[in-house]
Write an enzyme that holds these catalytic residues in place. Structure first.
Site, PDB file in Angstrom:
ATOM      1  CB  SER A 138      -0.845   0.001   1.275  1.00  0.00           C
ATOM      2  OG  SER A 138      -1.445   1.270   1.473  1.00  0.00           O
ATOM      3  CE1 TYR A 151      -3.644  -1.631   5.912  1.00  0.00           C
ATOM      4  CE2 TYR A 151      -3.217   0.619   5.190  1.00  0.00           C
ATOM      5  CZ  TYR A 151      -3.523  -0.696   4.897  1.00  0.00           C
ATOM      6  OH  TYR A 151      -3.703  -1.091   3.597  1.00  0.00           O
TER       7      TYR A 151
HETATM    8  C1  8X3 Z   1      -4.972   1.504   1.364  1.00  0.00           C
HETATM    9  C2  8X3 Z   1      -4.596   2.880   0.970  1.00  0.00           C
HETATM   10  O1  8X3 Z   1      -4.123   5.268   1.701  1.00  0.00           O
HETATM   11  O2  8X3 Z   1      -6.008   4.145   2.750  1.00  0.00           O
HETATM   12  O3  8X3 Z   1      -3.909   0.754   1.793  1.00  0.00           O
HETATM   13  O4  8X3 Z   1      -3.782   3.541   3.335  1.00  0.00           O
HETATM   14  S1  8X3 Z   1      -4.623   3.986   2.263  1.00  0.00           S
END
Ligand code: 8X3
Length: 251
Positions: A138, A151
């Protein structure tokens, strides 16, 4: 002979779209996911094009992963392409307000799950001296944004693992591609916001996000390059996005 691809998180979003794109290319599939009913649906939809096998397990559970792969017959262990797609975000809070259960879910799924699956499949690829691993990272793995903390850390780990795989698998002739999408409209935000659909919808308001099919088309391109070509790292944005934090929305 047709290739075989194994895709994790194949019941929705980027994983499902990738299964569809691969089926169009005549690539046989082993689809993995937690939800058996959804796996059956995808299997039914694609089995007129290619051979589709399904494996239901949770990547976060190491013994479930090992058990599921143990059931695979020899002829399906010749996996040409592994797409490590399973992963999710849980919560979007300042780190001091973060929920340790969310942290566990993200680190167990996005990082450890990817490792557990790869640990089984890498030796199969090594023994054939060929294979292609595509890790879905990501933009969050390349830059940390406010409230993204754990995350982002889990996806930064995916970036490091992709590099580590490319280095360590280099002597064995195995390709490794890291794909880092920006904003893609899937169930991603619904899961991140724990089913709060208003909050999830707002994430994609005022601009045209990437679709899972946009990412799947890129993955299809990546896995159809000539034998000597490796697309090592790809970042994909919708037109409105310029970085992890800059996204232009219509007024
Ligand atoms: C997904 C994109 O920018 O929401 O991984 O982290 S973001």
């Amino acid at each position: 002979m047709s290739k075989i691809a194994l895709i994790t998180g194949a019941t929705s979003g980027i994983g499902k779209a990738t299964a569809e794109a691969f089926a169009d290319l005549g690539i046989n599939l082993i689809l993995c996911g937690r939800r058996l009913d959804r796996l059956y649906e995808v299997q039914e939809a694609l089995s007129n094009k290619v051979e589709v096998n399904i494996l239901a397990f949770d990547v976060r559970n190491r013994s479930e992963v090992e058990k599921a792969f143990n059931t695979l017959p020899e002829e399906l262990r010749v996996i040409d392409i592994l797409v490590n797609n399973a992963g999710n975000a849980h919560g979007l809070n300042p780190i001091q307000d973060g929920n340790p259960d969310d942290w566990d879910a993200m680190i167990d799924g996005n990082v450890k799950g990817l490792l557990y699956v790869s640990k089984v499949i890498m030796p199969w690829m090594i023994s054939r001296r060929k294979g292609h691993i595509v890790n879905i990272s990501s933009i969050a793995g390349k830059a940390t944004y406010p409230n993204g903390n754990v995350y982002c850390a889990s996806k930064a780990a995916v970036e490091a693992i992709s590099e580590g795989m490319r280095l360590d698998l280099n002597p064995h002739g195995i390709k490794v591609t890291n794909i880092a999408p920006g904003a893609v409209e899937t169930e991603f935000s619904l899961i991140r916001f724990k089913g709060d659909d208003k909050r999830a919808e707002a994430v994609y308001n005022g601009f045209v996000p990437l679709t899972p099919q946009d990412v799947a088309e890129t993955i299809a391109f990546v896995v159809t390059r000539p034998a000597h070509v490796v697309l090592a790292d790809i970042t994909l944005f919708p037109l409105a996005q310029a970085s992890a934090t800059v996204l232009r929305r219509d007024a």
